[in-house]
Design an enzyme around this catalytic site. Structure first.
Site, PDB file in Angstrom:
ATOM      1  N   LYS A 197      15.743  29.282  29.416  1.00 52.58           N
ATOM      2  CA  LYS A 197      16.478  28.506  28.402  1.00 52.58           C
ATOM      3  C   LYS A 197      15.629  27.297  28.025  1.00 52.58           C
ATOM      4  O   LYS A 197      15.606  26.290  28.725  1.00 52.58           O
ATOM      5  CB  LYS A 197      17.804  28.052  29.002  1.00 52.58           C
ATOM      6  CG  LYS A 197      18.970  27.916  28.073  1.00 52.58           C
ATOM      7  CD  LYS A 197      18.869  26.920  26.948  1.00 52.58           C
ATOM      8  CE  LYS A 197      19.204  25.491  27.260  1.00 52.58           C
ATOM      9  NZ  LYS A 197      18.693  24.570  26.218  1.00 52.58           N
ATOM     10  N   GLU A 220      13.514  18.987  38.878  1.00 54.23           N
ATOM     11  CA  GLU A 220      12.346  18.133  38.566  1.00 54.23           C
ATOM     12  C   GLU A 220      12.829  17.160  37.505  1.00 54.23           C
ATOM     13  O   GLU A 220      13.069  17.550  36.370  1.00 54.23           O
ATOM     14  CB  GLU A 220      11.204  18.989  38.005  1.00 54.23           C
ATOM     15  CG  GLU A 220      10.760  20.120  38.894  1.00 54.23           C
ATOM     16  CD  GLU A 220       9.966  19.653  40.104  1.00 54.23           C
ATOM     17  OE1 GLU A 220       9.649  18.456  40.198  1.00 54.23           O
ATOM     18  OE2 GLU A 220       9.673  20.492  40.967  1.00 54.23           O
ATOM     19  N   CYS A 240       6.926  13.104  32.246  1.00 55.17           N
ATOM     20  CA  CYS A 240       7.762  12.641  33.360  1.00 55.17           C
ATOM     21  C   CYS A 240       6.974  11.767  34.318  1.00 55.17           C
ATOM     22  O   CYS A 240       7.493  10.816  34.878  1.00 55.17           O
ATOM     23  CB  CYS A 240       8.335  13.844  34.083  1.00 55.17           C
ATOM     24  SG  CYS A 240       7.060  15.023  34.499  1.00 55.17           S
ATOM     25  N   GLU A 287      13.545   4.821  32.417  1.00 57.17           N
ATOM     26  CA  GLU A 287      12.536   5.724  31.846  1.00 57.17           C
ATOM     27  C   GLU A 287      12.654   5.688  30.325  1.00 57.17           C
ATOM     28  O   GLU A 287      13.723   5.962  29.788  1.00 57.17           O
ATOM     29  CB  GLU A 287      12.779   7.147  32.350  1.00 57.17           C
ATOM     30  CG  GLU A 287      11.730   8.111  31.850  1.00 57.17           C
ATOM     31  CD  GLU A 287      11.978   9.546  32.299  1.00 57.17           C
ATOM     32  OE1 GLU A 287      13.116  10.015  32.203  1.00 57.17           O
ATOM     33  OE2 GLU A 287      11.020  10.183  32.750  1.00 57.17           O
TER      34      GLU A 287
HETATM   35  P1  NAD Z   1      17.474  17.100  29.210  1.00 60.90           P
HETATM   36  O1  NAD Z   1      18.019  16.913  30.571  1.00 60.90           O
HETATM   37  O2  NAD Z   1      18.233  16.520  28.069  1.00 60.90           O
HETATM   38  O3  NAD Z   1      17.289  18.638  28.871  1.00 60.90           O
HETATM   39  C1  NAD Z   1      16.553  19.512  29.690  1.00 60.90           C
HETATM   40  C2  NAD Z   1      17.093  20.911  29.530  1.00 60.90           C
HETATM   41  O4  NAD Z   1      18.427  20.949  30.043  1.00 60.90           O
HETATM   42  C3  NAD Z   1      17.199  21.375  28.088  1.00 60.90           C
HETATM   43  O5  NAD Z   1      16.889  22.758  28.028  1.00 60.90           O
HETATM   44  C4  NAD Z   1      18.654  21.149  27.767  1.00 60.90           C
HETATM   45  O6  NAD Z   1      19.124  21.985  26.727  1.00 60.90           O
HETATM   46  C5  NAD Z   1      19.310  21.504  29.098  1.00 60.90           C
HETATM   47  N1  NAD Z   1      20.630  20.914  29.323  1.00 60.90           N
HETATM   48  C6  NAD Z   1      21.178  19.792  28.791  1.00 60.90           C
HETATM   49  N2  NAD Z   1      22.428  19.620  29.242  1.00 60.90           N
HETATM   50  C7  NAD Z   1      22.691  20.633  30.105  1.00 60.90           C
HETATM   51  C8  NAD Z   1      23.822  21.005  30.901  1.00 60.90           C
HETATM   52  N3  NAD Z   1      24.925  20.284  30.914  1.00 60.90           N
HETATM   53  N4  NAD Z   1      23.724  22.102  31.661  1.00 60.90           N
HETATM   54  C9  NAD Z   1      22.591  22.832  31.680  1.00 60.90           C
HETATM   55  N5  NAD Z   1      21.510  22.558  30.936  1.00 60.90           N
HETATM   56  C10 NAD Z   1      21.552  21.470  30.149  1.00 60.90           C
HETATM   57  O7  NAD Z   1      16.002  16.530  29.268  1.00 60.90           O
HETATM   58  P2  NAD Z   1      14.971  16.409  28.074  1.00 60.90           P
HETATM   59  O8  NAD Z   1      15.369  15.226  27.245  1.00 60.90           O
HETATM   60  O9  NAD Z   1      14.767  17.735  27.421  1.00 60.90           O
HETATM   61  O10 NAD Z   1      13.628  16.101  28.880  1.00 60.90           O
HETATM   62  C11 NAD Z   1      13.210  14.830  29.204  1.00 60.90           C
HETATM   63  C12 NAD Z   1      13.445  14.554  30.677  1.00 60.90           C
HETATM   64  O11 NAD Z   1      12.797  15.545  31.484  1.00 60.90           O
HETATM   65  C13 NAD Z   1      12.864  13.234  31.118  1.00 60.90           C
HETATM   66  O12 NAD Z   1      13.780  12.563  31.937  1.00 60.90           O
HETATM   67  C14 NAD Z   1      11.656  13.649  31.931  1.00 60.90           C
HETATM   68  O13 NAD Z   1      11.236  12.709  32.885  1.00 60.90           O
HETATM   69  C15 NAD Z   1      12.107  14.907  32.545  1.00 60.90           C
HETATM   70  N6  NAD Z   1      10.955  15.702  32.972  1.00 60.90           N
HETATM   71  C16 NAD Z   1      10.713  15.852  34.313  1.00 60.90           C
HETATM   72  C17 NAD Z   1       9.611  16.576  34.755  1.00 60.90           C
HETATM   73  C18 NAD Z   1       9.319  16.756  36.211  1.00 60.90           C
HETATM   74  O14 NAD Z   1       8.553  17.649  36.547  1.00 60.90           O
HETATM   75  N7  NAD Z   1       9.894  15.970  37.090  1.00 60.90           N
HETATM   76  C19 NAD Z   1       8.766  17.168  33.816  1.00 60.90           C
HETATM   77  C20 NAD Z   1       9.038  16.984  32.459  1.00 60.90           C
HETATM   78  C21 NAD Z   1      10.151  16.267  32.058  1.00 60.90           C
END
Ligand code: NAD
Length: 481
Positions: A175, A250, A284, A384
């Site tokens: 997804k 993550e 991240c 962040e």
């Molecule tokens: P997000 O949490 O908004 O979305 C991530 C994914 O989760 C998307 O596919 C989204 O559609 C899905 N999602 C959203 N709500 C959900 C729910 N209730 N249930 C299941 N899935 C759901 O994050 P984002 O804005 O896409 O990404 C940015 C974040 O990701 C930042 O906080 C960044 O630090 C983090 N990140 C972490 C790493 C790591 O390896 N630690 C790597 C890259 C990004």
């Protein structure tokens, strides 16, 4: 316009139930470049059934080596289509084509090859026990793995989940984030093209709140491999408790990049810049807190500001561009809001701070931004931002550097700049972070584990460590008496 894209379920392309779609926007032009299916809970049911059928069918019975060969076939086809994939990654995310074509898409392919090599090397052990018999262990797949991934490294982070999941014999439902679904769909297209058995890799596009949530709630999903925001991760953990799923999270970061006075200062300036401006700061592990020793602060910040002012945003498709477009309008607004908060709280703006225009009057571009005189209690030192905004904080001495570095909810990564080997190892041992870079920043290798301490999550992507979180161990007792 790239047209209308469907869901990949059980090896077939289909519309979402109710034919709902959502647009994909190119953040560099603000144009709609595709319409993708917006999956509902009914589509998730179908994907879970398809994945389960794959596990009960040929995929579940396939020798491990053959599984690896399928993965190599996909990797080979990806290599043939690398230009096309890289262009798509840039179109939906806004990242410079150099980053897509020469860093991230090659790394995604390498990740698949790395785990393809692992497929037939995952095995249990024989354990001597008392009595006349023995115990052996088997490493078995978890079953249906849902990979839910963010928009910052759409294909690479997807591959960090898909590749170890396939190597260990699971079936996957991928997804992607709503903003960046196109390269996940292309991965699905390539899997179909090479003939991967139906249902082994399913791709479900749609919103997190509906499609993502349905995957987390679904009793037929055995594991959620998630990368995204810390608050989303916490919600996933709560919801997954109902069906007691395996989860790896993550999450976000606020990583310190520490410059000691005995560092090679030019290298450290470059490292501070790459640490925050690679990927527009939508990383991240971005070194978003620059910790600089008081004794060198003024000279260091002056050099960094000079370098930053020379960096201009440009057309992401231009190979010379090093700073692309912020991934979405919402994200740009969020980042600009942090700039305003920082000014109000008294930080000194030494470079950037505004929206940028690349001469088209369109696109979500932003100037690379540096704030100095940031104190550890300020909002931009704690939250962040996920954009090209650096918060420089000073410290006096090693102990204060360590204390300030660890003064965060997060623990994803950290950087140390010093020529003193003893100091480097000492500080590395004290930092509460999953990755520590010494005299470098933002470097990755598929063979090296990556993941968080504290509220940056748990579980590791990449390396042999990841294999454990996609498999489970069965102990078989054999009585020979
Ligand atoms: P997000 O949490 O908004 O979305 C991530 C994914 O989760 C998307 O596919 C989204 O559609 C899905 N999602 C959203 N709500 C959900 C729910 N209730 N249930 C299941 N899935 C759901 O994050 P984002 O804005 O896409 O990404 C940015 C974040 O990701 C930042 O906080 C960044 O630090 C983090 N990140 C972490 C790493 C790591 O390896 N630690 C790597 C890259 C990004």
């Amino acid at each position: 316009m790239l047209g209308r894209k469907q869901l990949l379920i059980g090896g077939e392309w289909r519309d979402a139930a109710g034919s709902k779609t959502q647009p994909v926007i190119n953040p560099a032009t603000e144009e709609t470049i595709a319409e993708v299916a917006s999956a509902s809970a009914a589509d998730v049911d179908a994907a879970v059934a398809a994945a389960r059928a794959a596990l009960d069918g040929p995929w579940g019975k396939m020798p491990a080596r053959e599984r690896g060969q399928w993965m190599h076939k996909i990797a080979a086809r990806m290599l043939e289509r690398i230009d096309e994939i890289s262009r798509l990654e840039t179109l939906h995310n806004g990242k410079p084509i150099t980053e897509s074509r020469h860093v991230e898409v090659p790394m995604a392919i390498e990740c698949l090859q790395y785990y393809a090599g692992w497929a037939d090397k995952i095995h249990g052990e024989t354990i001597p026990v008392k009595g006349s018999g023995f115990v052996y262990t088997l490493r078995e797949p978890l079953g249906v793995v849902a990979a839910i991934v963010p928009w910052n490294f759409p294909l690479l982070i997807a591959m960090w989940k898909v590749a170890p999941a396939l190597a260990t014999g699971n079936a996957v439902i991928l997804k992607p984030a709503s903003q960046t679904p196109l390269t996940a769909l292309m991965l699905g297209e390539i899997a179909v093209e090479v003939g991967l058995p139906a249902g082994v890799l399913n791709v479900i596009t749609g919103s997190g709140g509906i499609a993502g949530q349905a995957l987390v709630e679904h009793a037929g999903v055995n594991k959620i491999a998630f990368t995204g925001d810390t608050s989303t991760g916490k919600g996933i953990m709560r919801t997954a408790a109902d069906t007691l799923k395996h989860i790896t999270l993550e999450l976000g970061g606020k990583s310190p990049n520490i410059v000691f006075p005995d560092a090679d200062l030019d290298a450290a300036v470059r490292g501070a810049s790459v640490g925050i401006f690679y990927g527009k700061g939508e990383v991240c592990a971005a070194g978003s807190r620059l910790l600089v020793d008081k004794s060198i602060k003024d000279a260091f910040i002056a050099k960094l500001a000079e370098r930053t002012k020379k960096m201009v945003a440009g057309d992401p498709l231009d190979p010379k561009t090093r700073l692309g477009a912020i991934s979405s309008k919402t994200q740009l607004e969020r980042v600009l809001n942090y700039v305003e908060i920082a000014k109000k709280e008294g930080a000194s703006l030494v470079a950037g701070g505004s929206r940028a225009d690349i001469g088209t009057g369109k696109g979500y571009f932003m100037q690379p931004t540096v704030f100095a005189d940031v104190t550890p209690d300020m909002t931009i030192a704690r939250e962040e931002i996920f954009g090209p905004v650096l918060a420089a904080i000073d410290f006096a001495g090693v102990d204060e550097a360590i204390a300030r570095a660890n003064d965060t909810l997060y623990g994803l990564a950290a950087g140390i700049w010093t020529k003193d080997v003893k100091k480097a190892h000492y500080v590395a041992s004290k930092l509460k972070a999953g990755t520590v870079w010494v005299n470098t920043y933002n470097v990755y290798d598929t063979a090296v584990p990556f993941g968080g301490y504290k509220q940056s999550g748990f579980g590791r992507d990449m390396s042999a460590y990841a294999l454990e979180s996609y498999s489970q161990v069965k102990a078989v007792w054999v009585d020979l008496s």
